[in-house]
Design a protein around this motif. Structure first.
Motif, PDB file in Angstrom:
ATOM      1  N   GLN A  23       0.648  -1.462   0.073  1.00 16.90           N
ATOM      2  CA  GLN A  23       0.096  -0.155  -0.069  1.00 16.90           C
ATOM      3  C   GLN A  23       0.611   1.210   0.122  1.00 16.90           C
ATOM      4  N   LYS A  24       1.864   1.241   0.893  1.00 15.33           N
ATOM      5  CA  LYS A  24       2.594   2.290   1.057  1.00 15.33           C
ATOM      6  C   LYS A  24       3.453   2.584  -0.649  1.00 15.33           C
ATOM      7  N   LEU A  25       3.979   1.578  -1.101  1.00 17.28           N
ATOM      8  CA  LEU A  25       4.475   1.671  -2.492  1.00 17.28           C
ATOM      9  C   LEU A  25       3.447   2.074  -3.461  1.00 17.28           C
ATOM     10  N   VAL A  26       2.310   1.901  -3.557  1.00 15.96           N
ATOM     11  CA  VAL A  26       1.213   2.174  -4.408  1.00 15.96           C
ATOM     12  C   VAL A  26       0.986   3.881  -4.094  1.00 15.96           C
ATOM     13  N   TYR A  27       1.089   4.013  -2.671  1.00 16.59           N
ATOM     14  CA  TYR A  27       0.698   5.349  -2.458  1.00 16.59           C
ATOM     15  C   TYR A  27       1.917   6.402  -3.183  1.00 16.59           C
ATOM     16  N   ALA A  28       3.374   5.889  -2.613  1.00 18.67           N
ATOM     17  CA  ALA A  28       4.329   6.557  -3.261  1.00 18.67           C
ATOM     18  C   ALA A  28       4.333   6.653  -4.810  1.00 18.67           C
ATOM     19  N   SER A  29       4.247   5.544  -5.386  1.00 19.14           N
ATOM     20  CA  SER A  29       4.111   5.583  -6.739  1.00 19.14           C
ATOM     21  C   SER A  29       3.117   6.600  -7.319  1.00 19.14           C
ATOM     22  N   ILE A  57       1.680  11.814  -9.956  1.00 17.66           N
ATOM     23  CA  ILE A  57       1.043  13.125 -10.047  1.00 17.66           C
ATOM     24  C   ILE A  57       2.203  14.213 -10.209  1.00 17.66           C
ATOM     25  N   LEU A  58       3.317  14.138  -9.614  1.00 18.69           N
ATOM     26  CA  LEU A  58       4.122  15.267  -9.866  1.00 18.69           C
ATOM     27  C   LEU A  58       4.730  14.914 -11.175  1.00 18.69           C
ATOM     28  N   SER A  59       4.974  13.923 -11.797  1.00 14.50           N
ATOM     29  CA  SER A  59       5.635  13.874 -12.937  1.00 14.50           C
ATOM     30  C   SER A  59       4.592  14.296 -14.105  1.00 14.50           C
ATOM     31  N   VAL A  60       3.384  13.989 -13.967  1.00 15.72           N
ATOM     32  CA  VAL A  60       2.427  14.298 -14.768  1.00 15.72           C
ATOM     33  C   VAL A  60       2.388  15.967 -14.894  1.00 15.72           C
ATOM     34  N   LEU A  61       2.287  16.578 -13.503  1.00 12.18           N
ATOM     35  CA  LEU A  61       2.156  17.926 -13.383  1.00 12.18           C
ATOM     36  C   LEU A  61       3.289  18.798 -14.207  1.00 12.18           C
ATOM     37  N   TYR A  62       4.735  18.218 -13.911  1.00 13.41           N
ATOM     38  CA  TYR A  62       5.866  18.573 -14.398  1.00 13.41           C
ATOM     39  C   TYR A  62       5.785  18.745 -16.160  1.00 13.41           C
ATOM     40  N   VAL A  63       5.541  17.521 -16.426  1.00 13.80           N
ATOM     41  CA  VAL A  63       5.377  17.461 -17.950  1.00 13.80           C
ATOM     42  C   VAL A  63       4.260  18.417 -18.618  1.00 13.80           C
ATOM     43  N   VAL A  64       3.288  18.668 -17.754  1.00 15.18           N
ATOM     44  CA  VAL A  64       2.213  19.631 -18.544  1.00 15.18           C
ATOM     45  C   VAL A  64       2.886  21.008 -18.244  1.00 15.18           C
ATOM     46  N   PHE A  75      11.320   8.694  -9.755  1.00 11.04           N
ATOM     47  CA  PHE A  75      12.098   7.883  -8.906  1.00 11.04           C
ATOM     48  C   PHE A  75      12.583   8.543  -7.668  1.00 11.04           C
ATOM     49  N   PHE A  76      12.813   9.803  -7.572  1.00 15.48           N
ATOM     50  CA  PHE A  76      13.157  10.625  -6.521  1.00 15.48           C
ATOM     51  C   PHE A  76      12.081  10.400  -5.519  1.00 15.48           C
ATOM     52  N   GLY A  77      10.971  10.740  -6.000  1.00 11.71           N
ATOM     53  CA  GLY A  77       9.534  11.153  -5.402  1.00 11.71           C
ATOM     54  C   GLY A  77       9.246   9.600  -4.773  1.00 11.71           C
ATOM     55  N   LEU A  78       9.315   8.661  -5.708  1.00  7.29           N
ATOM     56  CA  LEU A  78       8.891   7.298  -5.315  1.00  7.29           C
ATOM     57  C   LEU A  78       9.746   7.034  -3.855  1.00  7.29           C
ATOM     58  N   VAL A 128      -6.812   6.110   1.667  1.00  8.34           N
ATOM     59  CA  VAL A 128      -5.776   7.036   1.013  1.00  8.34           C
ATOM     60  C   VAL A 128      -5.378   6.510  -0.260  1.00  8.34           C
ATOM     61  N   VAL A 129      -4.938   5.195  -0.295  1.00 11.70           N
ATOM     62  CA  VAL A 129      -4.275   4.643  -1.457  1.00 11.70           C
ATOM     63  C   VAL A 129      -5.388   4.925  -2.653  1.00 11.70           C
ATOM     64  N   LYS A 130      -6.622   4.525  -2.439  1.00  7.87           N
ATOM     65  CA  LYS A 130      -7.831   4.756  -3.580  1.00  7.87           C
ATOM     66  C   LYS A 130      -7.879   6.053  -3.911  1.00  7.87           C
TER      67      LYS A 130
END
Length: 108
Positions: free
Chosen positions: A6-12, A17-24, A60-63, A77-79
């Motif tokens: 669950q923590k890995l899915v949350y972190a991912s 989300i941060l990566s998508v926002l960066y790219v946009v 990967f840094f965020g993960l 929270v994960v959902k």
């Protein structure tokens, strides 16, 4: 074991989300700023390649950072973050579609 997943899915999810926002943001910004586009091109040879490399770095840094945070993650929270990721990705795609459509037709 399930708490770690669950923590890995949350972190991912948060990292994605941060990566998508960066790219946009950087995609639109680079189209409006020749200096940024040149810097991205100089970084790796092509601005899209640079955005991809930096995006992977953010992910990967965020993960790692969000996984290592001493925080208990519940299933709810994960959902929520998975739903947020889907929504933000769709909105990001629509934002880029709208931007490049407007850019093509000279609206801005």
């Amino acid at each position: 074991m399930i708490k770690n997943k669950q923590k890995l899915v949350y972190a991912s999810s948060v990292s994605a989300i941060l990566s998508v926002l960066y790219v946009v943001v950087v995609t639109i910004w680079a189209e409006k700023s020749p200096a940024l586009k040149t810097w991205l091109t100089d970084f790796s040879g092509h601005h899209w390649t640079s955005k991809s490399i930096i995006s992977l770095g953010i992910y990967f840094f965020g993960l790692i950072a969000f996984y290592l945070l001493p925080k208990q993650i519940e299933a709810g929270v994960v959902k929520r973050y998975l739903k947020a990721l889907i929504i933000i990705t769709a909105l990001g795609a629509l934002t880029l579609l709208a931007f490049f459509t407007g850019h093509n037709f000279g609206w801005f």
